[in-house]
Each structure stands twice: as C-alpha cells, then as structure tokens.
Scaffold this motif. Structure first.
Motif, PDB file in Angstrom:
ATOM      1  N   ASN A   1     -42.166 -15.598 -66.661  1.00  0.00           N
ATOM      2  CA  ASN A   1     -43.057 -15.500 -65.492  1.00  0.00           C
ATOM      3  C   ASN A   1     -43.241 -14.039 -65.097  1.00  0.00           C
TER       4      ASN A   1
ATOM      5  N   TYR B   1     -46.795 -20.781 -71.769  1.00  0.00           N
ATOM      6  CA  TYR B   1     -47.393 -19.445 -71.706  1.00  0.00           C
ATOM      7  C   TYR B   1     -48.229 -19.130 -72.948  1.00  0.00           C
TER       8      TYR B   1
ATOM      9  N   ARG C   1     -46.732 -11.732 -65.628  1.00  0.00           N
ATOM     10  CA  ARG C   1     -47.399 -11.214 -64.442  1.00  0.00           C
ATOM     11  C   ARG C   1     -47.680  -9.728 -64.565  1.00  0.00           C
TER      12      ARG C   1
END
Length: 134
Positions: free
Chosen positions: A128, A52, A132
């Motif tokens: 995640n 990330y 998002r």
C-alpha cells in the motif's frame, strides 16, 4: 504551420510524460524455496500481490534454480532461507512505524525455526505504502 506544429509537439510531450509515469510500477522480487511447506505461503503472497496487479511487477526466483542462484549473488544472499521478499529493491521497509524484514515464513506459518517477524498484512501494508509513492 506553426499553429499545427506547436500543439502537436505539446501533445507528444504530454503523451510521453504520462506514459513514463504510468510505466513506473513497484517491483516485488520474491526468492523462495519450492518446497511443500512454503506453497501455501506463496499462494497467500500471490493473493496479496494480485490486489496490486496494475501497480506492481512481481518477479519470482526459485532458490534452487540457476536464475535463483544468479539473483542471490546479485542481492548478496549467502544463507539458506526459505523466503525473502524485496519491494523496490529493499528487503526491509517501514510498516506502521517499525522496520519489517521480509525474511522467512510469515509469523505463525511454517516451521517455527524458519519464521520471520512479519505477516501477510505487513506485506499488504508495505505494498500500500509503496504503490502510493509511485
């Protein structure tokens, strides 16, 4: 003159608006003890976070350093823990319908008495979800 100024102002506003959105990264703060048993866990956490790199900013604080002590005071940590992770300021986050607290070693690693109830996959799922949202 108006034909030049109005498009210029609009383009400047859009540039700043998109720059502000792009700059909003998820913050990951890691408080850790720099001891042998935790090093492999830290490596696994680093590997998970590396996926990330454009979306998160990671801050690491050694439990036994002055900076780590200041960080612990700021977060209200008064217990002796090998590892704690905050994602956007939260130490407990929802992951797949349950609240996960990123405290201690991941389940199945490190000394049994210092294991938390989370896994590296839980961390990935939390990242995640957090990335998002931004």
């Amino acid at each position: 003159m108006k034909k030049i100024i109005i498009p210029l102002v609009v383009s400047i506003l859009f540039t700043f608006a998109f720059a502000g959105v792009a700059a909003q990264k998820v913050t990951v703060e890691i408080l850790y003890m720099n001891h042998g048993p935790l090093l492999s866990t830290l490596k696994n956490i680093d590997n998970a976070c590396a996926q990330y790199k454009e979306k998160i900013t990671v801050f690491r604080y050694d439990f036994e350093s002055e900076e780590g002590e200041r960080f612990m005071n700021k977060k209200g940590v008064h217990q002796h823990v090998p590892l704690m992770i905050w994602i956007d300021g939260k130490n407990a986050v929802p992951v797949n319908g349950r609240e996960i607290k990123f405290i201690g070693f991941p389940t199945g690693s490190g000394p049994a008495s210092f294991q938390g109830k989370w896994t590296i996959d839980d961390l990935r799922n939390a990242l995640n979800a957090a990335t998002r949202k931004k």
